[in-house]
Design a protein around this motif. Sequence first.
Motif, PDB file in Angstrom:
ATOM      1  N   MET A 136       0.824  -1.202   0.000  1.00 33.44           N
ATOM      2  CA  MET A 136       0.000   0.000   0.000  1.00 33.44           C
ATOM      3  C   MET A 136       0.864   1.261   0.000  1.00 33.44           C
ATOM      4  O   MET A 136       0.625   2.191  -0.778  1.00 33.44           O
ATOM      5  CB  MET A 136      -0.907   0.006   1.230  1.00 33.44           C
ATOM      6  CG  MET A 136      -1.801   1.224   1.361  1.00 33.44           C
ATOM      7  SD  MET A 136      -2.705   1.227   2.927  1.00 33.44           S
ATOM      8  CE  MET A 136      -1.353   1.471   4.090  1.00 33.44           C
ATOM      9  N   SER A 148      -9.519   2.627   3.449  1.00 41.72           N
ATOM     10  CA  SER A 148      -8.562   1.609   3.008  1.00 41.72           C
ATOM     11  C   SER A 148      -7.384   1.524   3.975  1.00 41.72           C
ATOM     12  O   SER A 148      -6.878   0.436   4.266  1.00 41.72           O
ATOM     13  CB  SER A 148      -8.071   1.912   1.590  1.00 41.72           C
ATOM     14  OG  SER A 148      -7.349   3.116   1.550  1.00 41.72           O
ATOM     15  N   VAL A 183      -6.494  -1.954   6.150  1.00 41.55           N
ATOM     16  CA  VAL A 183      -5.227  -2.679   6.074  1.00 41.55           C
ATOM     17  C   VAL A 183      -4.576  -2.787   7.441  1.00 41.55           C
ATOM     18  O   VAL A 183      -4.137  -3.863   7.867  1.00 41.55           O
ATOM     19  CB  VAL A 183      -4.278  -1.999   5.066  1.00 41.55           C
ATOM     20  CG1 VAL A 183      -2.894  -2.639   5.130  1.00 41.55           C
ATOM     21  CG2 VAL A 183      -4.840  -2.111   3.659  1.00 41.55           C
ATOM     22  N   LEU A 201      -5.020   6.998  -1.365  1.00 42.99           N
ATOM     23  CA  LEU A 201      -5.656   6.069  -0.441  1.00 42.99           C
ATOM     24  C   LEU A 201      -6.774   6.762   0.325  1.00 42.99           C
ATOM     25  O   LEU A 201      -6.613   7.896   0.764  1.00 42.99           O
ATOM     26  CB  LEU A 201      -4.621   5.516   0.544  1.00 42.99           C
ATOM     27  CG  LEU A 201      -3.443   4.759  -0.078  1.00 42.99           C
ATOM     28  CD1 LEU A 201      -2.438   4.393   0.996  1.00 42.99           C
ATOM     29  CD2 LEU A 201      -3.924   3.519  -0.791  1.00 42.99           C
ATOM     30  N   THR A 202      -7.851   6.059   0.473  1.00 47.79           N
ATOM     31  CA  THR A 202      -8.951   6.586   1.271  1.00 47.79           C
ATOM     32  C   THR A 202      -8.700   6.244   2.739  1.00 47.79           C
ATOM     33  O   THR A 202      -8.012   5.261   3.056  1.00 47.79           O
ATOM     34  CB  THR A 202     -10.284   5.972   0.833  1.00 47.79           C
ATOM     35  OG1 THR A 202     -10.260   4.560   1.105  1.00 47.79           O
ATOM     36  CG2 THR A 202     -10.518   6.203  -0.654  1.00 47.79           C
TER      37      THR A 202
END
Length: 230
Positions: free
Chosen positions: A108, A123, A127, A119-120
């Motif tokens: 990521m 998200s 993770v 990236l939101t």
Amino acid sequence: MAGKTVGSAIFLLVIGNAMALISDVLIKLLEPGAPIFQFAFLRCLLTLVLLLPLARKIDRRQLFTGAGIHAIRAHVHLIGLLCMVVALANLPLATANAVFYAAPIIVMLLSVFIFRERLTPLSVIAVFSGFAGIILILKPIDFNWAAVAALGSAFSLAINAVLVRKLPKQQTTVHKLFLNYLLIIPAASALALWDWQQGSRWSTELVIIAAGSSLFILGYNITVLLAYRQ
């Protein structure tokens, strides 16, 4: 990614991780003090042999297209393999795998820097929550230099996963894997030769474990290439 594509990628990665876990269990069976350079060479060589029956999937006229990025992935893979063997030899399986599962987080982060992906918050939370859950379930307790080796393996897995998108799109999965392992062989054989000169010798057990590990890790590599290509 469309929902169906994301779902397919997740399914592939779940299957791949299951096969990687079986490979880890086999590596864990190695005797203490086993020659890791020779093991790495054997596993890479045997994986290459397993790919030979699928040689018709390789475009021999453009065999070395993208050799630069393939070479980077190949040697990152070799470093990660050596780190993985050290980690599994010195850590409980649960501890080593908990650290290996840092790879999605690293993927990521690398995607942000390499591909400028955005990236939101959801998200990011997903993770890190997933990784925290793995830590809680596996209860890893023995963090030392072997755990650092496990983290090095996680970094190699993540780097290679991210670089999949840089590979030539016209190449088949078999072509990519074949070239990857072909480019590993020179460095791996040099390390194995050095190990041999130090007095280390192969054993039947080492060959059997390397063969089993190569079979399952080949399955893992196929799923990663297919998943991250989507």
